[in-house]
Every structure is written in C-alpha cells, then in structure tokens.
Enzyme design. Structure first.
Site, PDB file in Angstrom:
ATOM      1  N   TYR A 263      -5.398   2.486   8.057  1.00 31.48           N
ATOM      2  CA  TYR A 263      -4.846   3.393   9.057  1.00 31.48           C
ATOM      3  C   TYR A 263      -5.939   3.614  10.090  1.00 31.48           C
ATOM      4  CZ  TYR A 263      -0.609   4.739   6.505  1.00 31.48           C
ATOM      5  OH  TYR A 263       0.618   4.734   5.894  1.00 31.48           O
TER       6      TYR A 263
ATOM      7  N   PRO B 175       0.830  -1.206   0.000  1.00 37.83           N
ATOM      8  CA  PRO B 175       0.000   0.000   0.000  1.00 37.83           C
ATOM      9  C   PRO B 175       0.865   1.257   0.000  1.00 37.83           C
ATOM     10  CG  PRO B 175       0.098  -0.937   2.207  1.00 37.83           C
ATOM     11  CD  PRO B 175       0.817  -1.897   1.296  1.00 37.83           C
TER      12      PRO B 175
ATOM     13  N   HIS C 127       8.189   0.319   7.436  1.00 42.75           N
ATOM     14  CA  HIS C 127       7.560   1.350   6.603  1.00 42.75           C
ATOM     15  C   HIS C 127       8.553   1.927   5.601  1.00 42.75           C
ATOM     16  CE1 HIS C 127       3.556   3.203   6.520  1.00 42.75           C
ATOM     17  NE2 HIS C 127       4.131   4.271   6.003  1.00 42.75           N
TER      18      HIS C 127
ATOM     19  N   GLY D  87       0.431   5.552  -0.593  1.00 47.00           N
ATOM     20  CA  GLY D  87      -0.545   6.624  -0.717  1.00 47.00           C
ATOM     21  C   GLY D  87      -0.114   7.720  -1.674  1.00 47.00           C
TER      22      GLY D  87
ATOM     23  N   LYS E 239       0.742  -4.968  10.221  1.00 47.01           N
ATOM     24  CA  LYS E 239       1.914  -4.508   9.463  1.00 47.01           C
ATOM     25  C   LYS E 239       2.741  -3.553  10.313  1.00 47.01           C
ATOM     26  CE  LYS E 239       3.078  -2.345   5.006  1.00 47.01           C
ATOM     27  NZ  LYS E 239       3.797  -1.142   5.458  1.00 47.01           N
TER      28      LYS E 239
ATOM     29  N   ARG F 147       8.330   0.835  -3.517  1.00 46.72           N
ATOM     30  CA  ARG F 147       8.865   1.913  -4.355  1.00 46.72           C
ATOM     31  C   ARG F 147       9.133   1.516  -5.802  1.00 46.72           C
ATOM     32  NH1 ARG F 147      11.580   3.251   0.779  1.00 46.72           N
ATOM     33  NH2 ARG F 147      11.029   5.374   1.448  1.00 46.72           N
TER      34      ARG F 147
ATOM     35  N   GLY G 252      12.724  -2.421   1.516  1.00 49.96           N
ATOM     36  CA  GLY G 252      14.028  -2.618   0.913  1.00 49.96           C
ATOM     37  C   GLY G 252      14.060  -3.553  -0.271  1.00 49.96           C
TER      38      GLY G 252
ATOM     39  N   THR H 250      -1.879  -1.036   9.552  1.00 49.60           N
ATOM     40  CA  THR H 250      -0.545  -0.444   9.666  1.00 49.60           C
ATOM     41  C   THR H 250      -0.377   0.133  11.062  1.00 49.60           C
ATOM     42  OG1 THR H 250      -0.315   0.018   7.314  1.00 49.60           O
ATOM     43  CG2 THR H 250       0.975   1.367   8.810  1.00 49.60           C
TER      44      THR H 250
ATOM     45  N   SER I 150      -4.381   1.408  -0.245  1.00 53.92           N
ATOM     46  CA  SER I 150      -4.035   2.285   0.867  1.00 53.92           C
ATOM     47  C   SER I 150      -5.225   3.099   1.347  1.00 53.92           C
ATOM     48  CB  SER I 150      -2.915   3.241   0.451  1.00 53.92           C
ATOM     49  OG  SER I 150      -2.644   4.178   1.467  1.00 53.92           O
TER      50      SER I 150
END
Length: 431
Positions: A158, A105, A326, A107, A302, A381, A359, A184, A134
């Site tokens: 969230y 997820p 995160h 945002g 998470k 990412r 990572g 999360t 998200s």
C-alpha cells in the site's frame, strides 16, 4: 514438462482421503462446499470480523457481480483425450508453482484467528503456494517469512503518503527474499463499506492490522515526532467507556510494556500517524519510476480493470498486472473482474503475466479465469474462512480442495496441462 511433484492426480488423492475417512465415520472438519464453508466461518467469527472480511462496498453489488460473472461462463468438456497424467503447474517470474494459485493479500487476520498471518504462511508452506503478504498484516513480514519455509513470499505494497516509508517497506521485502512487489492501486482511499460503518468499526484505529508499520524504523520515527506535538482534540476529550476500552486494546497491541504504553502517548500517536500516512490519493503513473529505482524485483500492479490502464502499465515497464476490483470492497457497481479479464488480457497481448482475483470460490472458477486469459489467480476469502475454522490446518484444507477441484475439472474438460486451457473451452450462456 514439469518435475514429478507437479504431475499426478492431486484431485483423486484428496477425494480418496475424504471418502476413506467418511467410511470410518469422519466428515471433513472444514466444509468442502463453498456455501457451507462460508456459513460455518460466519458462525465462528465475531460480528466485526465477519463485517470486515465478508463485507463489500455500498450495496454489495460489485461483490455479487463477481459471482454472477463466473456463472455466465460455462465449461464445454471435450472427450476421448488422454488425461491420465496431468501437469497442474505454471511458471511465474522464474518460479514453478504446483498449481496456478497464490494466496491473496488480506489484512487484519488477527480478527479471524490468533495465528493470523503466521498460520496462513504455515499453510502456504504445506501446499507450496506463494503467499502475498499484506501491508495491513497482523504480523511483521519478517516473522511471516520465517513461517513460509520454502514457499515463495510476495509483498503487497500500500503506497503511503510518506515516500521514505514506501522505500523502507520495499527494502524489508527485499531483505526477506520476496519474489515480487504487488502494488495495490485501488485503495488510495477506503471504500464506503456499510457493514463496517454500521458497527463503527475500523480495525486500524484499534491497532489491528498495522504490524508492518509498528515494526518499521521509519514509521517509528514518524510516531516519535508526532508524540512530541500537542495532543489532538480527540486525545484531550474526557474519556468515555468506549475510549477507555480502545486505549486498553491499543496499549496491549502496541510494541513495548503494557503499562508504559498505557501511561504514554505512543499508541495514540501511532494511530494518528497511521491514519495520516496510510493512503496516497495523489499517486500517478509517474510515481512508478520511483519504485523502479528502489528495486529490481518484479513490479506487479493490482487493481487493473480497464484495457487502457493495462496498456499503460506495460508501457511503464511493469512486470505483471492483477485484474482485480478488491473483491468488490472499493467501488459499488463496478465491473466484475472476470468481465474485465478478457479485454485486459487482450490489451496486454502476452507482454506480461496477467493475474486475477475477485470472486474465486472453486477450482472450476480457476479454470474459467485461466481460459479467459489469466496466468494464475489469487484466492482470498475462502482461505480466510478456513483460517477462522481451523487455523493453519483450515487454510491448508481449503487450498487443497481448490487445487483438487482444479485438477479434476481440468481433466474432465479434456486438458492435461494448464497450457491447454483456453477460451475454446468456454461458452457464454447469453449467446
């Protein structure tokens, strides 16, 4: 054994396609190399978008540690094993996935590409991987789900200060067919993020990344109540050019006619309401009972990094955990997720699936995470960089690269199925 669509040579197929195009003078539009992919995406993104996506907490030490932890572990390939047919699939909560990967997820994707979450969903549908939607999405979950087609939808929660808003999000996630609720835990407050702070840029204040809220009836009711109160001190200040630009942006993005939004208090009240209810730093283990009463969906926590928290999660009856920091965005100098993974997996002892993120940049990284105890990984990412470069096509390409490299690395290491990947495949370079 998995069904035929999960068995084969996905790595070789992707390689062959790229090399055949190269023979005709065409290079990949989306770079294959993780470093080149990142640099190309940075050139395409605005400064604010790059700061938000690539930035991490403090001096970026946790993000760096995530990368260094993967370098520490080395794969030791085994020879003369028949890997002509390979099963890349894994099972999660009754669903068979073609590869042990999910889309993490993320945002505010509208900062990266106008297609935002819908483009990501279209890519997930193309490759058949689950997308974890998200709470800070740029598109309401109902519209994202329509773009996902037959790919699985998970919902990342969230946990708001307003319990009724939490309940409303969960009810909506159930209604769209979500397969799991991913809570999360590590963002009960926003971390100290210098890249965003140096730009003075928080996208939520500019009404980006809060489409789940504006589309929610409970949140809309909270906004109506606030709009009826006296205006805040910020709203009463004499307007500056920056304030005018922000108000114009809010009015364009806020649901409803632009001129009505510009004249009314709705957009400003909505921003203030969001800032009030976004996070809940008072959340404790006891609150998980409220969530379990709300839904029968699998609950996944998470942000777990400590083995004691992993054991506590299992004792509380959750259905899965995600070892995550995160992506380094919350605590500077925190333990690398991959360093935490083996101890957490050992503490869980197979009682629930252990997922992993933070990572991951390559298919080889996925192999290492699975060898150290992960059932599957969440990719973040890299797919956002693909989104920046080529929308849904870019996301799908990045995911195919990861799936292909995972397939080839698994085979070259001597494994013909995910189940054969274990800690015996790795050595610690420090030993």
């Amino acid at each position: 054994m998995a069904t035929p669509e999960f068995v084969g040579a996905v790595g070789r197929a992707v390689q062959t396609r790229i090399y055949q195009a190269g023979a005709l003078g065409r290079r990949p539009r989306v770079p294959v190399s993780p470093d080149r992919l990142q640099r190309a995406a940075q050139r395409r993104m605005s400064k604010a978008a790059w700061a938000y996506v690539a930035g991490s907490a403090g001096q970026q030490r946790t993000a760096q540690a995530n990368q260094e932890a993967f370098r520490r572990w080395q794969i030791v390939p085994r020879m003369l094993r028949d890997v002509s047919e390979r099963d890349n699939s894994v099972e999660l909560f009754g669903e068979r996935l073609p590869s042990p990967m999910l889309l993490a997820p993320i945002g505010v994707l509208e900062m990266v590409h106008p297609g935002a979450d819908r483009a990501v969903a279209e890519a997930a549908a193309q490759v058949g991987l689950p997308m974890v939607m998200s709470t800070q999405a740029s598109v309401p979950m109902e519209r994202i789900a329509r773009s996902l087609g037959s790919a699985a939808a998970w919902y990342q929660l969230y946990w708001s200060r307003e319990r009724e808003l939490v309940a409303s999000f969960v009810r909506r996630a159930e209604a769209i067919g979500s397969k799991a609720i991913v809570v999360t835990l590590d963002t009960n407050l926003l971390g100290w993020r210098p890249r965003d702070l140096d730009l003075g840029h928080l996208p939520f204040i500019r009404w980006m990344g809060i489409a789940q809220y504006t589309s929610d009836p409970v949140f809309q009711d909270l906004v109506r109540r606030r709009a009826g109160r006296p205006r805040s001190a910020t709203a009463r200040r004499a307007p500056t050019p920056g304030m005018v630009r922000t108000l114009l942006g809010l009015s364009r993005r806020y649901p409803g006619p632009f001129l009505s939004n510009l004249r009314g208090l709705g957009p400003l009240a909505a921003v203030e309401t969001f800032l009030d209810v976004f996070a809940n730093p008072a959340l404790t283990w006891q609150d998980l009972g409220f969530l379990r009463e709300l839904t029968d969906l699998p609950i996944v926590l998470k942000g777990i990094q400590h083995p004691d928290d992993a054991r506590k999660a299992v004792d509380c009856g959750v259905d899965g955990i995600v070892v995550s920091n995160h992506g380094g965005r919350q605590v500077d100098g925190a333990v690398a997720s991959l360093a935490a993974l083996p101890r957490v997996a050992q503490a869980v002892g197979g009682a629930v699936p252990v997922l992993f993120d933070s990572g991951v940049r390559s298919g080889a990284d996925v192999v290492k995470a699975i060898a150290l105890g992960a059932t599957a990984v969440m990719v973040g990412r890299p797919y956002v960089y693909g989104l920046a470069l080529a929308g849904a096509t870019g996301v799908a390409e990045v995911l195919r690269y990861l799936m292909a490299e995972f397939d080839l690395t698994m085979a070259l290491a001597g494994c013909s199925s995910v189940e054969q990947i274990d800690a015996g495949l790795l050595q610690d370079e420090r030993e």
